[in-house]
Design a protein around this motif. Structure first.
Motif, PDB file in Angstrom:
ATOM      1  N   ASN A  97     -24.095  35.385  15.173  1.00  0.00           N
ATOM      2  CA  ASN A  97     -24.494  36.564  15.451  1.00  0.00           C
ATOM      3  C   ASN A  97     -24.325  37.826  14.583  1.00  0.00           C
ATOM      4  OD1 ASN A  97     -25.819  38.353  17.597  1.00  0.00           O
ATOM      5  ND2 ASN A  97     -23.936  38.665  18.537  1.00  0.00           N
ATOM      6  N   ALA A 142     -18.469  34.270  21.392  1.00  0.00           N
ATOM      7  CA  ALA A 142     -19.083  33.213  20.949  1.00  0.00           C
ATOM      8  C   ALA A 142     -18.910  32.005  21.710  1.00  0.00           C
ATOM      9  CB  ALA A 142     -18.985  32.920  19.431  1.00  0.00           C
ATOM     10  N   ARG A 143     -19.928  31.384  21.926  1.00  0.00           N
ATOM     11  CA  ARG A 143     -20.057  29.931  22.661  1.00  0.00           C
ATOM     12  C   ARG A 143     -18.878  29.199  22.378  1.00  0.00           C
ATOM     13  NH1 ARG A 143     -26.005  27.971  21.718  1.00  0.00           N
ATOM     14  NH2 ARG A 143     -25.447  28.776  19.796  1.00  0.00           N
ATOM     15  N   ALA A 144     -18.490  28.767  20.804  1.00  0.00           N
ATOM     16  CA  ALA A 144     -17.365  27.977  20.429  1.00  0.00           C
ATOM     17  C   ALA A 144     -16.109  28.679  20.828  1.00  0.00           C
ATOM     18  CB  ALA A 144     -17.634  27.884  19.021  1.00  0.00           C
ATOM     19  N   ARG A 155     -15.175  30.828  23.674  1.00  0.00           N
ATOM     20  CA  ARG A 155     -14.785  31.405  25.004  1.00  0.00           C
ATOM     21  C   ARG A 155     -13.784  30.981  25.749  1.00  0.00           C
ATOM     22  NH1 ARG A 155     -21.404  30.847  26.619  1.00  0.00           N
ATOM     23  NH2 ARG A 155     -22.066  32.769  25.319  1.00  0.00           N
ATOM     24  N   ARG A 199     -20.251  39.962  21.827  1.00  0.00           N
ATOM     25  CA  ARG A 199     -19.604  38.944  22.954  1.00  0.00           C
ATOM     26  C   ARG A 199     -19.036  37.608  22.566  1.00  0.00           C
ATOM     27  NH1 ARG A 199     -25.135  37.598  22.384  1.00  0.00           N
ATOM     28  NH2 ARG A 199     -25.911  38.749  24.207  1.00  0.00           N
ATOM     29  N   ASP A 228     -23.396  30.306  15.865  1.00  0.00           N
ATOM     30  CA  ASP A 228     -22.677  31.214  16.850  1.00  0.00           C
ATOM     31  C   ASP A 228     -22.240  32.559  16.273  1.00  0.00           C
ATOM     32  OD1 ASP A 228     -22.525  29.482  18.696  1.00  0.00           O
ATOM     33  OD2 ASP A 228     -20.299  29.155  18.999  1.00  0.00           O
TER      34      ASP A 228
END
Length: 369
Positions: free
Chosen positions: A190, A296-298, A300, A294, A188
């Motif tokens: 990036n 991160a998925r973890a 959001r 953006r 995550d």
């Protein structure tokens, strides 16, 4: 284009001299003896800087926040923070001890009281944690001190970073890229975003790393231009500190420091090639990401909840006129509703309410005339 540098107390930190921070947080549990033991272990493991958190529960959460999932399990976080409150003399003594070991002292404040108490200690630099990046009142106070500042950017968008940096001149600010998850998945991170946000905002960058691998994210971060690396530190992952389950032990922290220092010896390209051979190209590319900033998925699900907003301090009836004691800028977490952006804090006094606002709930536009 060369990497930007970050200067603290006359020392210039850059790609050849990365500032390594051991985040001890509140893992001392209020014990001076445990705190000194942690400082000694972090110093021996190669840390340049020792970081603490000056915690007062009422500056962070409302008692009605309820249970929060942390690395050590689910707990009533307000009560946990209350137990971790210590007099500022505790940190005054620790600052002297840290500096006697030749290291920088660093602490995160979470509100006006802790900020002003920290300022009384005459620190060399400041740290703003990710959830406070949007707390404009606190940032304004901290910026007035004229000190170098590390600003963590977990669970934030570009607009949040831009607003925060309007208060800090570029020569005094360093952005710490962060993923607000405990632990944070390496994939995550990036890390290509480091060069992009450094160019966009004209400031040096680093990483506040919550991943479990001692070497992968820190090494790649330095390859991508990080001049600061922060990592949680513990004596044992079995200890009772809030972040101990995801922190590095002294042995692993030493591995991390060696890996970070190795980048300046090998150079960025040679380090990147070596990591691709050791970890696999797919793994390395997953950590580097596409460089677009953006959530991160973890993290959001944490946006607008881990961050700050305006909350009611008490039950407020319809038709009441708000006074400063009626509300506070707090972290929302999962049960309560988020309120107005912290920038509204100074504009709420004197406004009348249109409906009942339960104690702890976020104050929103619909609550006001």
């Amino acid at each position: 284009m060369g990497n930007k540098t970050f200067t603290v107390n006359g020392t210039v930190y850059g790609s050849e001299n990365v500032l390594v921070i051991a985040e001890l947080g509140t893992s001392h549990g209020g014990s001076p003896e445990k705190a000194r033991e942690l400082v000694d272990a972090a110093a021996d493991a190669g840390a340049d800087c020792i970081k603490f958190q000056i915690v007062y529960a009422d500056e962070i959460l409302h008692p009605n926040t309820g249970d929060v999932d942390l690395p050590g399990g689910r707990m009533r976080l307000y009560d946990t923070f209350k137990k971790l409150e210590v007099d500022i003399s505790f940190y005054r003594d620790l600052k002297g001890y840290v500096e006697s070991r030749g290291l920088l002292f660093l602490a995160s404040p979470f509100g006006m009281r802790s900020a002003r108490e920290l300022w009384s200690l005459k620190p060399g630099l400041l740290k703003i944690a990710s959830p406070e990046l949007n707390y404009t009142g606190l940032l304004t106070e901290l910026a007035s001190y004229g000190l170098p500042a590390l600003l963590s950017t977990g669970v934030s968008r570009l607009s949040d970073i831009e607003t925060a940096l309007e208060l800090f001149p570029p020569e005094r600010a360093c952005l710490l890229h962060c993923v607000t998850a405990y632990p944070a998945p390496e994939g995550d991170y990036n890390l290509r975003v480091l060069r992009n946000i450094s160019s966009l905002f004209g400031v040096p960058v680093g990483v506040s790393d919550h991943s479990l691998d001692p070497e992968l994210v820190p090494s790649l971060a330095v390859v991508m231009g990080a001049v600061v690396i922060e990592k949680h530190f513990c004596l044992s992952r079995e200890d009772s500190g809030l972040d101990d389950p995801i922190a590095l032990t002294p042995q692993d922290f030493k591995r991390m420091v060696q890996a970070v220092r190795r980048v300046s010896v090998l150079g960025a390209e040679a380090t990147l090639d070596a990591l691709k051979q050791e970890q696999g190209e797919d793994t390395v590319e997953a950590v580097l990401g596409d460089g677009v900033k953006r959530l991160a998925r973890a993290e959001r699900a944490n946006y607008l909840r881990t961050n700050r907003s305006v909350h009611a301090n008490r039950d407020i009836q319809a038709g009441e006129t708000l006074v400063p004691e009626d509300f506070a800028v707090l972290r929302t977490e999962k049960i309560l509703r988020p309120g107005l952006h912290p920038s509204w804090e100074s504009r709420l006094v004197g406004r009348k309410t249109t409906r009942f606002i339960p104690s702890g709930e976020g104050i929103v536009f619909e609550d006001l005339i």
